[in-house]
Design a protein around this motif. Structure first.
Motif, mmCIF file in Angstrom:
data_model
loop_
_atom_site.group_PDB
_atom_site.id
_atom_site.type_symbol
_atom_site.label_atom_id
_atom_site.label_comp_id
_atom_site.label_asym_id
_atom_site.label_seq_id
_atom_site.Cartn_x
_atom_site.Cartn_y
_atom_site.Cartn_z
ATOM 1 N N TRP A 53 -3.363 0.339 -3.599
ATOM 2 C CA TRP A 53 -3.428 -0.902 -2.820
ATOM 3 C C TRP A 53 -3.159 -2.081 -3.732
ATOM 4 O O TRP A 53 -3.707 -2.178 -4.838
ATOM 5 C CB TRP A 53 -4.812 -1.018 -2.209
ATOM 6 N N VAL A 107 -5.814 -6.769 -1.351
ATOM 7 C CA VAL A 107 -6.978 -5.987 -0.943
ATOM 8 C C VAL A 107 -8.042 -6.917 -0.347
ATOM 9 O O VAL A 107 -8.255 -8.024 -0.831
ATOM 10 C CB VAL A 107 -7.542 -5.156 -2.123
ATOM 11 N N PHE A 162 0.845 -1.206 0.000
ATOM 12 C CA PHE A 162 0.000 0.000 0.000
ATOM 13 C C PHE A 162 0.874 1.247 0.000
ATOM 14 O O PHE A 162 1.913 1.292 0.662
ATOM 15 C CB PHE A 162 -0.909 0.025 1.234
#
Length: 123
Positions: free
Chosen positions: A50, A55, A36
């Motif tokens: 991300w 995720v 990230f």
């Protein structure tokens, strides 16, 4: 309702995407890890990058399904940004054109997300 504070793009390589946006926006990440990264826009809005692989919950969206739009002062600035981004090697999906809402062009980031630059047509 609260104000939006973060736009998140799902990317293949957050550090590489952070480097791309750092160079494009002229602002360094305020947060960075292997999965990230986050960079500031103006007025407190942040751009999150991300990792598609990490995720949660999992997302199916791919690049090209998302568009970030950048407003500039006028048609000449649209053309100037286009020349700059093209000279940096950004893929151009739409050359500068006059559309019903104003002058615009679209470039792509490394994951295929669309980056629209436009100058709204003034009445």
């Amino acid at each position: 309702m609260t104000d939006a504070s973060l736009v998140i793009l799902y990317v293949a390589d957050p550090p590489a995407s952070a480097a791309f946006y750092r160079d494009l926006l002229g602002k360094p990440p305020v947060e960075s890890s292997p999965t990230f990264a986050m960079l500031p826009f103006r007025d407190g809005l942040m751009l999150g990058l991300w990792s598609r692989r990490t995720v949660e919950p999992a997302a199916e969206a791919a690049g090209g399904a998302t568009e970030l739009a950048f407003t500039v002062a006028g048609p000449a600035e649209v053309d100037a940004v286009h020349r700059d981004w093209r000279s940096r090697g950004l893929p151009i999906a739409q050359a500068p054109a006059d559309m019903d809402f104003g002058r615009t062009f679209v470039a792509l980031d490394p994951d295929g997300h669309r980056l629209r630059v436009f100058a709204p047509e003034m009445p």
